[in-house]
Design a protein around this motif. Sequence first.
Motif, PDB file in Angstrom:
ATOM      1  N   HIS A 292      -9.162   4.887  -8.223  1.00 38.45           N
ATOM      2  CA  HIS A 292      -8.679   3.864  -9.142  1.00 38.45           C
ATOM      3  C   HIS A 292      -7.527   4.431  -9.963  1.00 38.45           C
ATOM      4  O   HIS A 292      -7.536   5.584 -10.347  1.00 38.45           O
TER       5      HIS A 292
ATOM      6  N   VAL B 122      -4.103   8.116 -12.222  1.00 37.93           N
ATOM      7  CA  VAL B 122      -5.078   7.682 -11.239  1.00 37.93           C
ATOM      8  C   VAL B 122      -6.254   8.623 -11.270  1.00 37.93           C
ATOM      9  O   VAL B 122      -6.069   9.814 -11.362  1.00 37.93           O
TER      10      VAL B 122
ATOM     11  N   PHE C 116      -3.453   3.624  -1.392  1.00 38.91           N
ATOM     12  CA  PHE C 116      -3.508   2.899  -2.664  1.00 38.91           C
ATOM     13  C   PHE C 116      -2.884   1.526  -2.463  1.00 38.91           C
ATOM     14  O   PHE C 116      -1.755   1.428  -1.997  1.00 38.91           O
TER      15      PHE C 116
ATOM     16  N   GLY D 123      -3.343   0.061  -9.070  1.00 38.09           N
ATOM     17  CA  GLY D 123      -3.719   0.004  -7.667  1.00 38.09           C
ATOM     18  C   GLY D 123      -5.119   0.518  -7.474  1.00 38.09           C
ATOM     19  O   GLY D 123      -5.731   1.078  -8.370  1.00 38.09           O
ATOM     20  N   GLU D 124      -5.651   0.304  -6.299  1.00 41.40           N
ATOM     21  CA  GLU D 124      -6.966   0.814  -5.964  1.00 41.40           C
ATOM     22  C   GLU D 124      -6.917   1.254  -4.515  1.00 41.40           C
ATOM     23  O   GLU D 124      -6.309   0.600  -3.682  1.00 41.40           O
ATOM     24  N   GLY D 125      -7.520   2.381  -4.220  1.00 42.03           N
ATOM     25  CA  GLY D 125      -7.391   2.891  -2.861  1.00 42.03           C
ATOM     26  C   GLY D 125      -8.642   3.561  -2.371  1.00 42.03           C
ATOM     27  O   GLY D 125      -9.666   3.572  -3.050  1.00 42.03           O
TER      28      GLY D 125
ATOM     29  N   GLU E 162       0.824  -1.196   0.000  1.00 45.80           N
ATOM     30  CA  GLU E 162       0.000   0.000   0.000  1.00 45.80           C
ATOM     31  C   GLU E 162       0.863   1.253   0.000  1.00 45.80           C
ATOM     32  O   GLU E 162       1.921   1.291   0.637  1.00 45.80           O
TER      33      GLU E 162
ATOM     34  N   TRP F 203      -8.561  13.384  -9.365  1.00 46.34           N
ATOM     35  CA  TRP F 203      -7.480  12.563  -8.831  1.00 46.34           C
ATOM     36  C   TRP F 203      -6.592  12.123  -9.973  1.00 46.34           C
ATOM     37  O   TRP F 203      -7.078  11.703 -11.003  1.00 46.34           O
TER      38      TRP F 203
END
Length: 690
Positions: A383, A398, A517, A502-504, A361, A407
């Motif tokens: 995302h 992102v 993330f 990544g995804e956060g 992360e 973002w």
Amino acid sequence: LDAATVVGFRVNAQVALLRLDSSPPANGFAPVVWEFSLRFNEPLYISDLIAFDAPEGYQLKRTSSGACSELRSLTDMLPSSDTSCSLGRCYYLPVCADNRMQWELRRCPRQGDSVASGLCIASAQDIRFSLASTNPDLTPKWNRFVVRHTSLRGDILSSRTLPGYRIFPLLRNFSARLNLTAAGGDSFQAVGSESAVQLNFVAAELVGSRYIAIRGAVGSQTFRLSGATAFDDILGLVLPIRVSQPDLIILEREMSQPNEQISITLKPLQNPVVHGISTWNVTTYKYWNEIQGVGMIINQILDAPGFRVLGFVAVQGIGSLTTLIDSSSSCASAACPAYFDQFAKLTLAFQSSVHTPSGYEMLFVSPPHYKFVLAEQGDNKVHFVLHGGLLTASIVVVNGSSLSGKWAMVASHPYALLSQQPVFQQFGHARYLFWHNGSREWAISDSPNATDLGTAMEAKAPVGGSGSDLVPPSVPHSGWLVKNTGQDYIAWVAAPELRVFGEGELSSIGSHQQVTFQLGRGVEAFALASIQCVIDLPTLDQVVDAASVGESANVEQKWLLQTVRPSDGLVHATNDKLFMGFPLVQRIAFSLAAALQAPTVNTIMTLAFDQDFRLHGVGIPNPSFARYELKAPAGFRFPSTCLSAAEIAKVAKLFDKCSGVAQLANLVSQRPTTHKPTHTHAGGHFTLPF
């Protein structure tokens, strides 16, 4: 007048040689491997016994079965088992208990009865073996190695002793940790950072301990110790330092109490340039002088594990934080400062000194009261996509919502500025990431919200299912397809290199906000990246105490960037909060009016402004001096003395002096605390441009 006789004791013949060939570590509880050499003046026969005693406190037995700890024969003619018989006539069968080892000499199976007179080894032959154990905590009272050669009848044929080595008692309860209090509350745990380290231990043997030598390292890279100050955290004293070198510090601290707790903080130290677990060597000595250095070790601990030195996440340059001004304003957003209680666009470029694996992360923690702005209220998902291979873009982007460009995260290109469109941007020309609700797939195209996919270099990731989604699902981590050409008969092909980076999500930690993330793909060390987002800046009252209003004009707030292993929360890399953030300023609304407006004329200008706060200096509640700076557009010029005659003649002047240089005017007040929240004005000269 009287006489008596007593039976004396037997004096054994001396074993010709008993020698310790290795140099084992001498500190307490250290694992050791001994290598010994033996030589007997007499021959050794089958069924003879050889006993070997270590000093008291050593354990030679490996298991409850009596097997000896890592015993190896280093002599071919006397192996340690019958299966190893090759050159010799016999082998030995070892048995260990406590600090004693005994060998029984036995005939090798292949020799049968052919060994004349049961001879095993002729006299004056060297026998070598190795054996493992662990040092006791202190030097044994009986500190000698002993070897005996005994016949089958129990007669001692020869023996010898060898003095053991002195054990340096192990420093007990040792710990090396970062002293957050001495470091101002921040950890400073990354490679190359300056840190404050606290060493804690209890000395087992105190007689004469007066000097402490300290070394620290990660692998072969040492902490920079030169220039550090040593502070005794228990006695509250600064300790005298006798030697200060880059990799060694020797300080003076007498230890006289049994089992005395020692706690010493060294600061500032510079962490090594490599990441990993730190190790520490601490030795106490009885003597030290400038000519001979230290002498007589009293206590010691070697290679003691300490805290972890982390990778460093470096923010490149100073970044930018610019207030988003309405398009009708004359202030260009790129030139506007960051005002309190406004929306601003944040851009940070950064890189990590260590590889960040997939699944880790990335954390971005804002200063207090800074708020990340998402596209829609309640939307806390972020995302972003990493791409390569068939899609040859060099930028990774992102977005915090499928429908917003607020973002953005960019990898491998340091200072890329992103558009405010739905975000998927490729270096050189724009590409867009969007959710195609009709076909239920995520898509990448040159056109935002394209309806007919199939153009060369477009990509899609079917999600499946049916129906319409008010909130699009997460971008898939894999399963992307790309089109190599725009021909209809060319099928979509799998693109394993195109994956979700990544995804956060966004969360709150007290007055801080944190964006996390989770990486769908690893990031190489020193890969340049940047994050861009919209921030809701705090109010003045949120940043500083009401009693110090005005000191916040140049407040700098720290940002924390980290990478973390989510399985156990282990921090992998950090910026140590060394990015100090941006100065926030109060916005002063003002207006200008000129008496004459013809080109090239000298005219009188009236400046009116609203200041809704009283000025205070940083640490100075009632400053006696303040300077206001007024910058005109290109072509305007202020005279060197720029207050008008009418303004100079006023008794209660707001400004006492105005100095002009080209398009810049400096207005000086010697009574700045009288600048109250009010509407005021000042007159001055300036020349209009052509």
